[in-house]
Design a protein around this motif. Structure first.
Motif, PDB file in Angstrom:
ATOM      1  N   CYS A  70       0.835  -1.209   0.000  1.00  0.00           N
ATOM      2  CA  CYS A  70       0.000   0.000   0.000  1.00  0.00           C
ATOM      3  C   CYS A  70       0.865   1.252   0.000  1.00  0.00           C
ATOM      4  O   CYS A  70       0.567   2.222  -0.702  1.00  0.00           O
ATOM      5  N   CYS A  71       1.956   1.240   0.768  1.00  0.00           N
ATOM      6  CA  CYS A  71       2.864   2.397   0.797  1.00  0.00           C
ATOM      7  C   CYS A  71       3.573   2.547  -0.545  1.00  0.00           C
ATOM      8  O   CYS A  71       3.777   3.659  -1.034  1.00  0.00           O
ATOM      9  N   GLU A  72       3.949   1.409  -1.143  1.00  0.00           N
ATOM     10  CA  GLU A  72       4.629   1.439  -2.436  1.00  0.00           C
ATOM     11  C   GLU A  72       3.718   2.056  -3.499  1.00  0.00           C
ATOM     12  O   GLU A  72       4.171   2.796  -4.366  1.00  0.00           O
ATOM     13  N   ALA A  73       2.419   1.745  -3.416  1.00  0.00           N
ATOM     14  CA  ALA A  73       1.494   2.187  -4.465  1.00  0.00           C
ATOM     15  C   ALA A  73       0.895   3.555  -4.188  1.00  0.00           C
ATOM     16  O   ALA A  73       0.277   4.133  -5.074  1.00  0.00           O
ATOM     17  N   CYS A  74       1.045   4.072  -2.975  1.00  0.00           N
ATOM     18  CA  CYS A  74       0.422   5.367  -2.651  1.00  0.00           C
ATOM     19  C   CYS A  74       1.132   6.479  -3.416  1.00  0.00           C
ATOM     20  O   CYS A  74       2.329   6.685  -3.246  1.00  0.00           O
ATOM     21  N   PRO A  75       0.406   7.219  -4.284  1.00  0.00           N
ATOM     22  CA  PRO A  75       1.086   8.215  -5.122  1.00  0.00           C
ATOM     23  C   PRO A  75       1.447   9.502  -4.386  1.00  0.00           C
ATOM     24  O   PRO A  75       2.286  10.256  -4.850  1.00  0.00           O
ATOM     25  N   THR A  76       0.827   9.775  -3.247  1.00  0.00           N
ATOM     26  CA  THR A  76       1.057  11.055  -2.586  1.00  0.00           C
ATOM     27  C   THR A  76       1.865  10.930  -1.296  1.00  0.00           C
ATOM     28  O   THR A  76       2.093  11.926  -0.621  1.00  0.00           O
ATOM     29  N   GLY A  77       2.252   9.713  -0.929  1.00  0.00           N
ATOM     30  CA  GLY A  77       2.990   9.539   0.323  1.00  0.00           C
ATOM     31  C   GLY A  77       2.104   9.691   1.542  1.00  0.00           C
ATOM     32  O   GLY A  77       2.587  10.020   2.625  1.00  0.00           O
ATOM     33  N   ALA A  78       0.799   9.445   1.376  1.00  0.00           N
ATOM     34  CA  ALA A  78      -0.110   9.550   2.517  1.00  0.00           C
ATOM     35  C   ALA A  78       0.090   8.403   3.496  1.00  0.00           C
ATOM     36  O   ALA A  78      -0.344   8.474   4.637  1.00  0.00           O
ATOM     37  N   ARG A  79       0.705   7.327   3.030  1.00  0.00           N
ATOM     38  CA  ARG A  79       0.996   6.189   3.908  1.00  0.00           C
ATOM     39  C   ARG A  79       2.498   6.009   3.982  1.00  0.00           C
ATOM     40  O   ARG A  79       3.174   6.023   2.951  1.00  0.00           O
ATOM     41  N   GLN A  80       3.002   5.866   5.181  1.00  0.00           N
ATOM     42  CA  GLN A  80       4.435   5.639   5.370  1.00  0.00           C
ATOM     43  C   GLN A  80       4.630   4.514   6.377  1.00  0.00           C
ATOM     44  O   GLN A  80       4.141   4.610   7.502  1.00  0.00           O
ATOM     45  N   LEU A  81       5.348   3.495   5.973  1.00  0.00           N
ATOM     46  CA  LEU A  81       5.749   2.458   6.925  1.00  0.00           C
ATOM     47  C   LEU A  81       6.780   3.069   7.859  1.00  0.00           C
ATOM     48  O   LEU A  81       7.625   3.851   7.432  1.00  0.00           O
ATOM     49  N   ALA A  82       6.691   2.744   9.142  1.00  0.00           N
ATOM     50  CA  ALA A  82       7.631   3.329  10.097  1.00  0.00           C
ATOM     51  C   ALA A  82       8.107   2.258  11.067  1.00  0.00           C
ATOM     52  O   ALA A  82       7.367   1.345  11.412  1.00  0.00           O
ATOM     53  N   ASP A  83       9.359   2.406  11.479  1.00  0.00           N
ATOM     54  CA  ASP A  83       9.949   1.479  12.437  1.00  0.00           C
ATOM     55  C   ASP A  83      10.289   2.270  13.693  1.00  0.00           C
ATOM     56  O   ASP A  83      11.230   3.065  13.719  1.00  0.00           O
ATOM     57  N   LEU A  84       9.516   2.037  14.746  1.00  0.00           N
ATOM     58  CA  LEU A  84       9.676   2.833  15.966  1.00  0.00           C
ATOM     59  C   LEU A  84      10.979   2.523  16.696  1.00  0.00           C
ATOM     60  O   LEU A  84      11.445   3.308  17.519  1.00  0.00           O
ATOM     61  N   LYS A  85      11.594   1.377  16.401  1.00  0.00           N
ATOM     62  CA  LYS A  85      12.848   1.039  17.067  1.00  0.00           C
ATOM     63  C   LYS A  85      14.060   1.578  16.319  1.00  0.00           C
ATOM     64  O   LYS A  85      15.177   1.454  16.809  1.00  0.00           O
ATOM     65  N   ASP A  86      13.822   2.128  15.116  1.00  0.00           N
ATOM     66  CA  ASP A  86      14.933   2.675  14.339  1.00  0.00           C
ATOM     67  C   ASP A  86      15.095   4.151  14.702  1.00  0.00           C
ATOM     68  O   ASP A  86      14.243   4.976  14.375  1.00  0.00           O
ATOM     69  N   PRO A  87      16.175   4.516  15.392  1.00  0.00           N
ATOM     70  CA  PRO A  87      16.322   5.915  15.827  1.00  0.00           C
ATOM     71  C   PRO A  87      16.439   6.884  14.662  1.00  0.00           C
ATOM     72  O   PRO A  87      16.193   8.081  14.834  1.00  0.00           O
ATOM     73  N   ASN A  88      16.784   6.393  13.474  1.00  0.00           N
ATOM     74  CA  ASN A  88      16.929   7.279  12.320  1.00  0.00           C
ATOM     75  C   ASN A  88      15.647   7.388  11.498  1.00  0.00           C
ATOM     76  O   ASN A  88      15.626   8.062  10.467  1.00  0.00           O
ATOM     77  N   ASP A  89      14.593   6.707  11.920  1.00  0.00           N
ATOM     78  CA  ASP A  89      13.352   6.765  11.162  1.00  0.00           C
ATOM     79  C   ASP A  89      12.717   8.150  11.320  1.00  0.00           C
ATOM     80  O   ASP A  89      12.604   8.652  12.442  1.00  0.00           O
TER      81      ASP A  89
END
Lengths: 156, 244
Positions: B191-210
């Motif tokens: 879904c994030c790959e196909a979202c054309p506007t970046g309305a969806r972003q996968l996030a990793d809460l354990k990654d301090p650089n996210d």
């Protein structure tokens, strides 16, 4: 041993319990999956099985390894943030075997999906009324999908 | 089958190797992926969603979602000034083919709300499963072991967000896996790959650089139904109070 006098029937009964308990242990050993309880009250191997499902969307990084020329065009235009497969659809099979040709796209359907006018869309998003905007002329006559701004003197 | 001693001995090593894989039970896992290093979540930026339905179609194609059921779907809210608590919500076919054009309403507002499994940290659905077929993985994704599921649908009732359904053919519970087969290989969700506007972003809460951390600090972000204390991990930017 007056304590155990006439207690034979109790020992037989207790023996049945012990046997049943060992039968339970043996059955449990074979019935409960090997990895059950490794991380919690579930089968840990299921995580690996779900992770092994096949991929259909290759991901834009994969596309860009071969189609760097299109990436350069796209980066300069308004569609820079739109990933390849947002319009082209899932193409992992094409990425794995480039001889599989991706399906032809219909801009009349694709462009309208995002850009048809609707009061529900965010105000700043570029929207057109398909009937008035081009009068049936295909979108790509004026706009190149990878960099949709009209190149020669036209409006953006 | 006639097997003499010689052939039996020849076959032994092959059988031993085969048996090793039977015992292991796990098909190929991603070699460089460590579950303890991740805690997955998703960010939904409502002002960016245009209701195109790309995510719904991508999810269906990626995960073979049966017709008429949805692992993710998009709702369109129409909230009028005089009745904020009773919004008109539509989601034709989950928003798969987009939405009918909305007319300008001077006394109300429209917006889109993409929905999916919230991958709750304290998930009600995993707590009610009688057999341990659904669980929260060590990297924070609520998954279903479909070989273990009985199809009792307790979890379907328990989910306060309506994110689960019984698969019409497999007769077991089914839901969003946060594209677990993709995120464990370093890809984003379909879904994030196909979202054309970046309305969806996968996030990793354990990654301090996210970038999620900076985003959560600087934006008005909410989760759905916080009063349910589910520990939902799908964060909505600029979520309207009328959304349920």
């Amino acid at each position: 041993m007056s304590l155990f006098k006439d207690a034979g029937h109790l020992f037989r009964f207790a023996f049945l319990f012990v046997v049943a308990f060992f039968v339970f242990l043996v059955v449990r050993h074979f019935v409960v999956p090997k990895t059950f309880g490794e991380y919690g009250h579930y089968r840990a191997a299921a995580i690996g099985e779900i992770a092994a499902h096949p991929i259909h969307f290759a991901g834009h990084e994969t596309c860009e390894t071969c189609h760097a020329d299109i990436l350069d065009v796209k980066k300069a235009g308004k569609h820079a943030g739109v990933n390849c497969e947002a319009c082209h659809g899932p193409l992992a099979n094409h990425a794995n075997d480039p001889s599989i040709a991706p399906p032809k796209l219909d801009t009349a359907v694709l462009c309208i999906r995002c850009h048809a006018v609707s009061a529900a869309k965010p105000k700043g998003f570029p929207q057109i009324d398909p009937a008035q905007h081009s009068g049936g002329v295909p979108c790509e006559t004026c706009h190149q999908p990878h960099s949709p701004a009209i190149q020669t003197g036209g409006a953006k | 089958m006639n097997v003499d001693r010689r052939h039996f001995l020849i076959m032994l090593p092959a059988a031993a190797i085969a048996w090793k894989y039977v015992l292991a039970g796990t098909p190929e896992e991603s070699p460089n992926y460590k579950m303890s290093d991740h805690w997955w979540s998703m960010l939904i930026d409502i002002p960016k969603c245009i209701g195109c339905g790309n995510c719904v179609r991508a999810c269906a194609l990626e995960n073979d979602v049966p017709e008429g059921h949805f692992r993710t779907w998009v709702e369109r809210y129409h909230v009028t000034d005089w009745d904020m608590v009773n919004p008109e919500v539509i989601s034709p076919d989950g928003g798969k083919e987009g939405f009918p054009a909305a007319q300008v309403d001077d006394n109300g507002k429209y917006f889109f709300v993409p929905k999916l499994c919230n991958h709750c940290a304290d998930s009600p659905c995993t707590q009610v499963c009688p057999v341990g077929a659904t669980f929260i993985s060590p990297d924070g994704v609520v998954l279903i072991d479909q070989t273990y599921c009985l199809g009792c649908a307790y979890c379907v009732q328990a989910c306060p967000y309506g994110c689960r359904y019984i698969h019409p053919e497999k007769k077991v519970a089914d839901k969003c896996t946060l594209c677990y087969h993709r995120i464990t290989k370093g890809l984003t969700t379909a879904c994030c790959e196909a979202c054309p506007t970046g309305a969806r972003q996968l996030a990793d809460l354990k990654d301090p650089n996210d970038p999620i951390h900076a985003f959560l600090r600087t934006h008005n972000v909410q989760v759905l139904k916080p009063q349910m204390a589910t520990g939902a991990k799908v964060f909505y930017n600029e979520l309207d109070g009328s959304v349920r």
